[in-house]
Scaffold this motif. Structure first.
Motif, PDB file in Angstrom:
ATOM      1  N   PRO A 131      -9.319 -27.772  60.589  1.00 34.03           N
ATOM      2  CA  PRO A 131      -8.952 -28.272  59.260  1.00 34.03           C
ATOM      3  C   PRO A 131     -10.115 -28.136  58.277  1.00 34.03           C
ATOM      4  CG  PRO A 131      -9.215 -30.090  60.807  1.00 34.03           C
ATOM      5  CD  PRO A 131      -9.412 -28.822  61.572  1.00 34.03           C
ATOM      6  N   LYS A 132      -9.797 -28.092  57.009  1.00 35.24           N
ATOM      7  CA  LYS A 132     -10.815 -28.007  55.963  1.00 35.24           C
ATOM      8  C   LYS A 132     -11.333 -29.413  55.644  1.00 35.24           C
ATOM      9  CE  LYS A 132      -9.024 -23.802  53.876  1.00 35.24           C
ATOM     10  NZ  LYS A 132      -9.708 -22.962  54.785  1.00 35.24           N
ATOM     11  N   GLY A 133     -12.469 -29.488  54.963  1.00 34.97           N
ATOM     12  CA  GLY A 133     -13.019 -30.771  54.526  1.00 34.97           C
ATOM     13  C   GLY A 133     -14.134 -31.261  55.427  1.00 34.97           C
ATOM     14  N   ALA A 134     -14.820 -32.319  54.981  1.00 38.25           N
ATOM     15  CA  ALA A 134     -15.962 -32.872  55.714  1.00 38.25           C
ATOM     16  C   ALA A 134     -15.517 -33.688  56.931  1.00 38.25           C
ATOM     17  CB  ALA A 134     -16.817 -33.734  54.792  1.00 38.25           C
ATOM     18  N   ALA A 135     -14.362 -34.331  56.847  1.00 39.71           N
ATOM     19  CA  ALA A 135     -13.809 -35.075  57.989  1.00 39.71           C
ATOM     20  C   ALA A 135     -12.730 -34.200  58.611  1.00 39.71           C
ATOM     21  CB  ALA A 135     -13.233 -36.406  57.548  1.00 39.71           C
ATOM     22  N   LYS A 136     -12.917 -33.838  59.854  1.00 37.33           N
ATOM     23  CA  LYS A 136     -12.001 -32.918  60.537  1.00 37.33           C
ATOM     24  C   LYS A 136     -11.362 -33.620  61.735  1.00 37.33           C
ATOM     25  CE  LYS A 136     -14.898 -29.001  59.290  1.00 37.33           C
ATOM     26  NZ  LYS A 136     -14.120 -28.556  58.174  1.00 37.33           N
ATOM     27  N   ALA A 137     -10.057 -33.769  61.698  1.00 33.15           N
ATOM     28  CA  ALA A 137      -9.314 -34.340  62.825  1.00 33.15           C
ATOM     29  C   ALA A 137      -8.769 -33.184  63.655  1.00 33.15           C
ATOM     30  CB  ALA A 137      -8.189 -35.232  62.333  1.00 33.15           C
ATOM     31  N   GLY A 180     -23.290 -30.273  55.930  1.00 30.82           N
ATOM     32  CA  GLY A 180     -24.143 -29.088  55.958  1.00 30.82           C
ATOM     33  C   GLY A 180     -23.919 -28.206  57.177  1.00 30.82           C
ATOM     34  N   GLY A 181     -22.706 -28.171  57.676  1.00 33.66           N
ATOM     35  CA  GLY A 181     -22.386 -27.344  58.830  1.00 33.66           C
ATOM     36  C   GLY A 181     -22.723 -27.965  60.169  1.00 33.66           C
ATOM     37  N   SER A 182     -23.266 -29.198  60.168  1.00 32.25           N
ATOM     38  CA  SER A 182     -23.604 -29.892  61.419  1.00 32.25           C
ATOM     39  C   SER A 182     -22.719 -31.115  61.613  1.00 32.25           C
ATOM     40  CB  SER A 182     -25.067 -30.357  61.397  1.00 32.25           C
ATOM     41  OG  SER A 182     -25.927 -29.265  61.329  1.00 32.25           O
ATOM     42  N   ILE A 183     -22.360 -31.372  62.844  1.00 30.07           N
ATOM     43  CA  ILE A 183     -21.581 -32.570  63.171  1.00 30.07           C
ATOM     44  C   ILE A 183     -22.533 -33.761  63.145  1.00 30.07           C
ATOM     45  CG2 ILE A 183     -20.216 -33.744  64.938  1.00 30.07           C
ATOM     46  CD1 ILE A 183     -19.444 -30.904  65.961  1.00 30.07           C
ATOM     47  N   VAL A 184     -22.230 -34.762  62.319  1.00 32.06           N
ATOM     48  CA  VAL A 184     -23.087 -35.942  62.243  1.00 32.06           C
ATOM     49  C   VAL A 184     -22.466 -37.153  62.944  1.00 32.06           C
ATOM     50  CG1 VAL A 184     -24.284 -35.210  60.152  1.00 32.06           C
ATOM     51  CG2 VAL A 184     -22.184 -36.550  59.951  1.00 32.06           C
TER      52      VAL A 184
END
Length: 113
Positions: free
Chosen positions: A55-61, A79-83
């Motif tokens: 999915p698109k966006g910063a929060a991806k389910a 920034g492309g990293s999972i936080v």
């Protein structure tokens, strides 16, 4: 752990996987296994990333399908990293009044309508 594209006949998830420990395919998937598969889907260059529906966006389910259902892992990406990673769990069956007894629980009893 075999991983493949989620098929239209399944639950419409991001990826489909099976877990074999040690000699048979389990009906479900462990939390760590599901989050690991979903993390690999978000990791550039990871095996089978190209099969995942991201999915698109910063929060991806990401819904990880397994033999008898699915589990949803939610990732927060900056920034492309999972936080941060979370696992979405519900008590939907209980709230719907659905009881899912095991085979052992119903052996020797008759179904009640």
């Amino acid at each position: 752990m075999p991983v493949g594209a989620a098929k239209e006949t399944d639950w419409g998830g991001a990826i489909s996987t099976r877990t074999s420990i040690p000699h048979r395919c389990h009906k479900t998937i462990g939390i760590l296994g599901g989050v690991s598969v979903a993390t690999a889907c978000l990791t550039p260059g990871a095996v089978r990333r190209d099969l995942a529906v991201i999915p698109k966006g910063a929060a991806k389910a990401l819904s990880v399908e397994y033999l008898t259902g699915e589990m949803t892992a939610v990732f927060h990406v900056e920034g492309g990293s999972i936080v941060r990673a979370e696992v979405l769990r519900t008590a939907r069956n209980l709230m719907d009044g659905v009881v899912l007894p095991t085979d052992k629980a119903v052996k020797g009893t008759q179904a009640v309508e």
